[in-house]
Design a protein around this motif. Structure first.
Motif, mmCIF file in Angstrom:
data_model
loop_
_atom_site.group_PDB
_atom_site.id
_atom_site.type_symbol
_atom_site.label_atom_id
_atom_site.label_comp_id
_atom_site.label_asym_id
_atom_site.label_seq_id
_atom_site.Cartn_x
_atom_site.Cartn_y
_atom_site.Cartn_z
ATOM 1 N N SER A 57 8.158 15.743 2.983
ATOM 2 C CA SER A 57 9.414 15.230 2.438
ATOM 3 C C SER A 57 9.939 14.078 3.289
ATOM 4 N N ASP A 58 9.836 14.216 4.612
ATOM 5 C CA ASP A 58 10.281 13.149 5.513
ATOM 6 C C ASP A 58 9.458 11.881 5.321
ATOM 7 N N ASP A 59 8.138 12.040 5.206
ATOM 8 C CA ASP A 59 7.266 10.880 5.011
ATOM 9 C C ASP A 59 7.541 10.196 3.678
ATOM 10 N N ARG A 60 7.773 10.983 2.626
ATOM 11 C CA ARG A 60 8.109 10.396 1.321
ATOM 12 C C ARG A 60 9.411 9.607 1.415
ATOM 13 N N GLN A 61 10.373 10.167 2.117
ATOM 14 C CA GLN A 61 11.671 9.500 2.271
ATOM 15 C C GLN A 61 11.529 8.204 3.078
ATOM 16 N N PRO A 112 0.811 -1.231 0.000
ATOM 17 C CA PRO A 112 0.000 0.000 0.000
ATOM 18 C C PRO A 112 0.841 1.276 0.000
ATOM 19 N N GLN A 113 2.055 1.192 0.507
ATOM 20 C CA GLN A 113 2.900 2.379 0.566
ATOM 21 C C GLN A 113 3.299 2.868 -0.825
ATOM 22 N N LEU A 114 3.217 1.979 -1.822
ATOM 23 C CA LEU A 114 3.508 2.391 -3.194
ATOM 24 C C LEU A 114 2.588 3.524 -3.645
ATOM 25 N N PHE A 115 1.388 3.569 -3.082
ATOM 26 C CA PHE A 115 0.364 4.488 -3.576
ATOM 27 C C PHE A 115 -0.001 5.582 -2.581
ATOM 28 N N ASN A 138 11.131 2.327 3.253
ATOM 29 C CA ASN A 138 10.376 1.132 3.637
ATOM 30 C C ASN A 138 10.182 0.190 2.453
ATOM 31 N N ILE A 139 9.828 0.762 1.322
ATOM 32 C CA ILE A 139 9.566 -0.059 0.131
ATOM 33 C C ILE A 139 10.850 -0.735 -0.342
ATOM 34 N N GLN A 140 11.948 0.005 -0.374
ATOM 35 C CA GLN A 140 13.200 -0.581 -0.835
ATOM 36 C C GLN A 140 13.675 -1.680 0.122
ATOM 37 N N VAL A 141 13.518 -1.452 1.435
ATOM 38 C CA VAL A 141 13.877 -2.487 2.418
ATOM 39 C C VAL A 141 12.982 -3.712 2.233
ATOM 40 N N GLY A 142 11.689 -3.486 1.948
ATOM 41 C CA GLY A 142 10.765 -4.597 1.713
ATOM 42 C C GLY A 142 11.184 -5.432 0.518
ATOM 43 N N ILE A 143 11.582 -4.772 -0.567
ATOM 44 C CA ILE A 143 12.034 -5.496 -1.763
ATOM 45 C C ILE A 143 13.271 -6.334 -1.421
ATOM 46 N N ALA A 154 5.929 -2.000 -7.976
ATOM 47 C CA ALA A 154 7.080 -1.249 -7.463
ATOM 48 C C ALA A 154 7.974 -0.821 -8.622
ATOM 49 N N ASP A 155 8.212 -1.723 -9.547
ATOM 50 C CA ASP A 155 9.018 -1.415 -10.723
ATOM 51 C C ASP A 155 8.383 -0.277 -11.519
ATOM 52 N N ARG A 156 7.073 -0.343 -11.720
ATOM 53 C CA ARG A 156 6.353 0.711 -12.454
ATOM 54 C C ARG A 156 6.434 2.062 -11.738
ATOM 55 N N GLU A 157 6.496 2.017 -10.428
ATOM 56 C CA GLU A 157 6.577 3.253 -9.638
ATOM 57 C C GLU A 157 8.011 3.764 -9.515
ATOM 58 N N GLY A 158 8.956 3.080 -10.151
ATOM 59 C CA GLY A 158 10.328 3.559 -10.203
ATOM 60 C C GLY A 158 11.259 3.021 -9.130
#
Length: 184
Positions: A27-31, A15-18, A36-41, A78-82
């Motif tokens: 900016s902090d929340d985006r970071q 869900p964090q992807l969206f 989180n997403i990269q650690v998940g991958i 995730a790939d589509r979202e960059g």
């Protein structure tokens, strides 16, 4: 998610992807979200088996069919979202899904297995690799539940085959099959 099975790890980041499409993030929340997403991958790499599928728990030898579909779906998005999704991780999971789709045989009415096949076919179609013959074989099965029919319709629609998708959808009956809850 205290247990760390493949579903929980995926559900914690999918869900964090969206989030940025739903909320105005600082900016902090985006970071934090990106981290989180990269650690998940990276964490999900530890669940991937040599066959390309994903185990339910890290270190398990057998791949979990539904979990493999779910993780693969997340990785595609995730790939589509960059986000950086290792190419071999993505290639191997799609290879696994293609093999499972081709080998699937509905020997008896099993709504859980049929839905997993429909989800697998949906993910492959989303990846631009629609497996039309496997989709046609599943569509020919008698007594598919609503969830399976809708998911399969989605696969056909993603493949640009609306003429095959629409007959699968019963717009009058949108209720989930009660027995489906026991699948997942």
């Amino acid at each position: 998610y205290p247990h760390g099975c493949v579903e929980q790890v995926t559900s914690s980041v999918f869900p964090q992807l969206f989030l940025s499409q739903l909320l105005e993030l600082s900016s902090d929340d985006r970071q934090k979200t990106t981290g989180n997403i990269q650690v998940g991958i990276e964490k999900l790499q530890r669940y991937q088996n040599s066959d390309g599928g994903f185990a339910y728990w890290p270190g398990q030898a057998s791949s979990n069919d539904w979990g493999s579909c779910y993780v693969s779906h997340f990785l595609l998005e995730a790939d589509r979202e960059g986000y950086l999704v290792p190419g071999n991780m993505k290639k191997n999971c799609l290879d696994y899904l293609r093999k499972q789709a081709a080998d699937f045989t509905a020997t008896r009415h099993d709504p859980c297995a049929e839905y997993t096949q429909a989800y697998r076919l949906f993910v492959l179609a989303k990846a631009g690799e629609a497996q039309i013959s496997a989709m046609n074989r599943l569509r020919a099965e008698k007594g598919l539940d609503n969830q399976t029919r809708w998911m399969l319709a989605g696969a056909y629609a993603l493949a640009g085959m609306n003429e095959a998708a629409y007959p699968l959808i019963d717009f009058r009956n949108r209720k989930p099959d009660p027995s489906f809850a026991s699948c997942y």
